[in-house]
Design a protein around this motif. Structure first.
Motif, PDB file in Angstrom:
ATOM      1  N   LEU A   3       0.864  -1.172   0.000  1.00 50.87           N
ATOM      2  CA  LEU A   3       0.000   0.000   0.000  1.00 50.87           C
ATOM      3  C   LEU A   3       0.902   1.223   0.000  1.00 50.87           C
ATOM      4  N   ASN A   4       0.716   2.105  -0.957  1.00 49.38           N
ATOM      5  CA  ASN A   4       1.655   3.203  -1.150  1.00 49.38           C
ATOM      6  C   ASN A   4       0.906   4.518  -1.257  1.00 49.38           C
ATOM      7  N   PHE A   5       0.790   5.212  -0.143  1.00 51.50           N
ATOM      8  CA  PHE A   5       0.124   6.502  -0.139  1.00 51.50           C
ATOM      9  C   PHE A   5       0.459   7.230   1.148  1.00 51.50           C
ATOM     10  N   TYR A   6       0.128   8.505   1.170  1.00 49.64           N
ATOM     11  CA  TYR A   6       0.406   9.337   2.345  1.00 49.64           C
ATOM     12  C   TYR A   6      -0.840  10.131   2.672  1.00 49.64           C
ATOM     13  N   LEU A   7      -1.283  10.026   3.918  1.00 49.58           N
ATOM     14  CA  LEU A   7      -2.532  10.698   4.284  1.00 49.58           C
ATOM     15  C   LEU A   7      -2.364  11.768   5.352  1.00 49.58           C
ATOM     16  N   GLY A   8      -1.234  11.799   6.030  1.00 55.27           N
ATOM     17  CA  GLY A   8      -1.073  12.776   7.088  1.00 55.27           C
ATOM     18  C   GLY A   8       0.159  12.484   7.920  1.00 55.27           C
ATOM     19  N   ASN A   9       0.390  13.296   8.942  1.00 54.37           N
ATOM     20  CA  ASN A   9       1.585  13.145   9.768  1.00 54.37           C
ATOM     21  C   ASN A   9       1.467  12.000  10.768  1.00 54.37           C
ATOM     22  N   ASN A  10       0.269  11.708  11.218  1.00 55.25           N
ATOM     23  CA  ASN A  10       0.069  10.693  12.246  1.00 55.25           C
ATOM     24  C   ASN A  10      -0.840   9.598  11.706  1.00 55.25           C
ATOM     25  N   MET A  11      -0.224   8.561  11.161  1.00 56.17           N
ATOM     26  CA  MET A  11      -0.999   7.493  10.558  1.00 56.17           C
ATOM     27  C   MET A  11      -1.624   6.605  11.631  1.00 56.17           C
ATOM     28  N   TYR A  12      -2.870   6.248  11.418  1.00 57.78           N
ATOM     29  CA  TYR A  12      -3.566   5.304  12.289  1.00 57.78           C
ATOM     30  C   TYR A  12      -4.093   4.148  11.443  1.00 57.78           C
ATOM     31  N   TYR A  13      -4.343   3.050  12.117  1.00 59.89           N
ATOM     32  CA  TYR A  13      -4.814   1.839  11.461  1.00 59.89           C
ATOM     33  C   TYR A  13      -6.047   1.356  12.221  1.00 59.89           C
ATOM     34  N   ILE A  14      -7.162   1.286  11.517  1.00 59.72           N
ATOM     35  CA  ILE A  14      -8.422   0.921  12.154  1.00 59.72           C
ATOM     36  C   ILE A  14      -8.866  -0.442  11.636  1.00 59.72           C
ATOM     37  N   GLY A  15      -9.143  -1.345  12.563  1.00 53.88           N
ATOM     38  CA  GLY A  15      -9.666  -2.649  12.208  1.00 53.88           C
ATOM     39  C   GLY A  15     -11.121  -2.757  12.633  1.00 53.88           C
ATOM     40  N   ILE A  16     -11.956  -3.276  11.757  1.00 53.72           N
ATOM     41  CA  ILE A  16     -13.390  -3.406  12.050  1.00 53.72           C
ATOM     42  C   ILE A  16     -13.838  -4.838  11.759  1.00 53.72           C
ATOM     43  N   ILE A  28     -14.537  -2.449  16.853  1.00 50.63           N
ATOM     44  CA  ILE A  28     -13.645  -1.502  16.179  1.00 50.63           C
ATOM     45  C   ILE A  28     -12.445  -1.246  17.068  1.00 50.63           C
ATOM     46  N   VAL A  29     -11.249  -1.337  16.476  1.00 46.20           N
ATOM     47  CA  VAL A  29     -10.002  -1.107  17.200  1.00 46.20           C
ATOM     48  C   VAL A  29      -9.159  -0.117  16.406  1.00 46.20           C
ATOM     49  N   VAL A  30      -8.598   0.872  17.093  1.00 46.90           N
ATOM     50  CA  VAL A  30      -7.725   1.870  16.461  1.00 46.90           C
ATOM     51  C   VAL A  30      -6.319   1.700  17.018  1.00 46.90           C
ATOM     52  N   CYS A  31      -5.344   1.531  16.124  1.00 44.47           N
ATOM     53  CA  CYS A  31      -3.932   1.428  16.518  1.00 44.47           C
ATOM     54  C   CYS A  31      -3.173   2.622  15.955  1.00 44.47           C
ATOM     55  N   ASN A  32      -2.180   3.087  16.711  1.00 50.65           N
ATOM     56  CA  ASN A  32      -1.325   4.143  16.178  1.00 50.65           C
ATOM     57  C   ASN A  32      -0.161   3.526  15.406  1.00 50.65           C
ATOM     58  N   ASP A  33       0.743   4.370  14.931  1.00 52.33           N
ATOM     59  CA  ASP A  33       1.843   3.887  14.091  1.00 52.33           C
ATOM     60  C   ASP A  33       2.865   3.080  14.877  1.00 52.33           C
ATOM     61  N   ASN A  34       2.782   3.122  16.198  1.00 56.73           N
ATOM     62  CA  ASN A  34       3.626   2.280  17.047  1.00 56.73           C
ATOM     63  C   ASN A  34       2.937   0.976  17.423  1.00 56.73           C
ATOM     64  N   ALA A  55     -12.522  10.658  14.320  1.00 56.60           N
ATOM     65  CA  ALA A  55     -11.377  11.344  14.930  1.00 56.60           C
ATOM     66  C   ALA A  55     -10.058  11.020  14.238  1.00 56.60           C
ATOM     67  N   TYR A  56     -10.080  10.045  13.308  1.00 61.88           N
ATOM     68  CA  TYR A  56      -8.825   9.585  12.696  1.00 61.88           C
ATOM     69  C   TYR A  56      -8.944   9.652  11.176  1.00 61.88           C
ATOM     70  N   ASN A  57      -8.966  10.882  10.654  1.00 59.95           N
ATOM     71  CA  ASN A  57      -9.185  11.045   9.220  1.00 59.95           C
ATOM     72  C   ASN A  57      -7.963  10.689   8.390  1.00 59.95           C
ATOM     73  N   ASP A  58      -6.801  10.423   9.053  1.00 62.98           N
ATOM     74  CA  ASP A  58      -5.630   9.988   8.306  1.00 62.98           C
ATOM     75  C   ASP A  58      -5.388   8.493   8.485  1.00 62.98           C
ATOM     76  N   ALA A  59      -6.437   7.755   8.814  1.00 63.54           N
ATOM     77  CA  ALA A  59      -6.311   6.322   9.062  1.00 63.54           C
ATOM     78  C   ALA A  59      -6.459   5.513   7.778  1.00 63.54           C
ATOM     79  N   ILE A  60      -5.981   4.280   7.849  1.00 63.58           N
ATOM     80  CA  ILE A  60      -6.307   3.245   6.872  1.00 63.58           C
ATOM     81  C   ILE A  60      -7.209   2.261   7.598  1.00 63.58           C
ATOM     82  N   ILE A  61      -8.297   1.871   6.961  1.00 57.94           N
ATOM     83  CA  ILE A  61      -9.267   0.983   7.598  1.00 57.94           C
ATOM     84  C   ILE A  61      -9.246  -0.383   6.922  1.00 57.94           C
ATOM     85  N   GLY A  62      -9.248  -1.431   7.732  1.00 56.81           N
ATOM     86  CA  GLY A  62      -9.418  -2.790   7.237  1.00 56.81           C
ATOM     87  C   GLY A  62     -10.686  -3.385   7.834  1.00 56.81           C
TER      88      GLY A  62
END
Length: 232
Positions: A3-16, A28-34, A55-62
Motif C-alpha cells: 500500500l503506497n500513499f500518504y494521508l497525514g503526519n500521524n498514521m492510524y490503522y483501524i480494524g473493524i 472496532i479497534v484503532v492502533c497508532n503507528d507504534n 477522529a482519525y481522518n488519516d487512518a487506513i481501515i481494514g
C-alpha cells in the motif's frame, strides 16, 4: 505490491469486525503507528462506530467483510481468485450475495464511511480477512480454529494462542482484562470479535510496510492479504 500513499503526519490503522446483520455488536479497534491500541468500541449503534472513526481522518481501515455486493448468487469474482490461492491451504470464504443477504450491514457501514472520506478510490479502506493474515503471519499457513463454531475447549486454547501471538506485535492487552480460561461464553464472543478487529488493523499496517496481494478493484471491492511466504 505494498500500500503506497500518504494521508497525514500521524498514521492510524483501524480494524473493524462488523456484524453482518447489524443485530450483533461490531468491534472496532484503532492502533497508532507504534502499534498500540489507542481507542476501541464494541457496539450495535452505527453512530457510536462512526464517532470512533471520525477522529482519525488519516487512518487506513481494514474491514472483515465484503463491502460492495453486486452478485445475485455465489461468490464475488475476486473472492474466487482468492480461493484459488488459499483453498489448497484449506481456507474458505462464506459466499455473500443478494439472495442470501437482502440486507447486509457492512454495505451500509461502507456507505457511511464514504461520507467521512474513506473509499476504495481513495485507497484508505480495504476488505481484509483475519484468517488469511493469521495463517500467513502467525500460524505457518494453517487455519487456527478459534471461532465459536468449534468445541469450547478448542476455542479457548486457540483463542488464547492467537491473543498471545498478537501481543508480540500489538500492544492490546487492555482489551482482554479477563483470562480466556475464566471467560464466559458471551465474553469469549466479544474477545473473538475484538481480536479479529485487532488483526484487521494489523493487516493494513502490515500491508503498508510489506508485500501484499490485492484481489478486486474499486468497482467490486479491494481485498488485501499479506503475501504468502515460504514456510519450512
Amino acid at each position: 505490491m505494498r500500500l503506497n500513499f500518504y494521508l497525514g503526519n500521524n498514521m492510524y490503522y483501524i480494524g473493524i469486525d462488523p456484524s453482518w446483520t447489524g443485530i450483533n455488536n461490531t468491534a472496532i479497534v484503532v492502533c497508532n503507528d507504534n502499534l498500540k491500541v489507542v481507542n476501541h468500541c464494541y457496539s450495535k449503534d452505527i453512530n457510536e462506530m462512526l464517532e470512533v472513526v471520525v477522529a482519525y481522518n488519516d487512518a487506513i481501515i481494514g474491514i472483515d467483510a465484503p463491502l460492495i455486493i453486486k452478485n445475485q448468487t455465489g461468490h464475488r469474482s475476486h473472492e474466487i481468485e482468492f480461493l484459488r490461492l488459499f483453498s489448497p491451504y484449506k481456507l474458505g470464504l462464506h459466499a455473500v450475495n443478494k439472495n442470501r443477504f437482502p440486507y447486509f450491514f457492512p454495505v451500509e457501514l461502507y456507505t457511511e464511511l464514504n461520507r467521512l472520506g474513506f473509499s476504495f478510490e481513495n485507497n484508505n479502506i480495504y476488505e481484509v480477512y483475519p484468517h488469511a493474515t493469521v495463517m500467513v503471519i502467525f500460524n505457518n499457513m494453517k487455519v487456527l480454529q478459534y471461532k465459536s463454531k468449534y468445541r469450547l475447549d478448542i476455542q479457548r486454547k486457540n483463542l488464547m494462542q492467537l491473543i498471545n501471538l498478537v501481543y508480540n506485535v500489538i500492544d492490546c492487552k487492555d482489551l482482554f482484562p479477563v483470562t480466556i480460561a475464566q471467560a464466559k461464553k458471551n465474553e469469549l464472543k466479544k474477545y473473538e470479535d475484538l481480536i479479529d478487529a485487532v488483526v484487521c488493523a494489523y493487516t493494513v499496517y502490515y500491508c503498508k510496510h510489506n508485500a501484499c496481494i490485492q484481489f478486486g478493484d474499486s468497482n467490486c471491492g479491494k481485498l488485501i492479504v499479506p503475501k504468502i511466504m515460504r514456510h519450512k
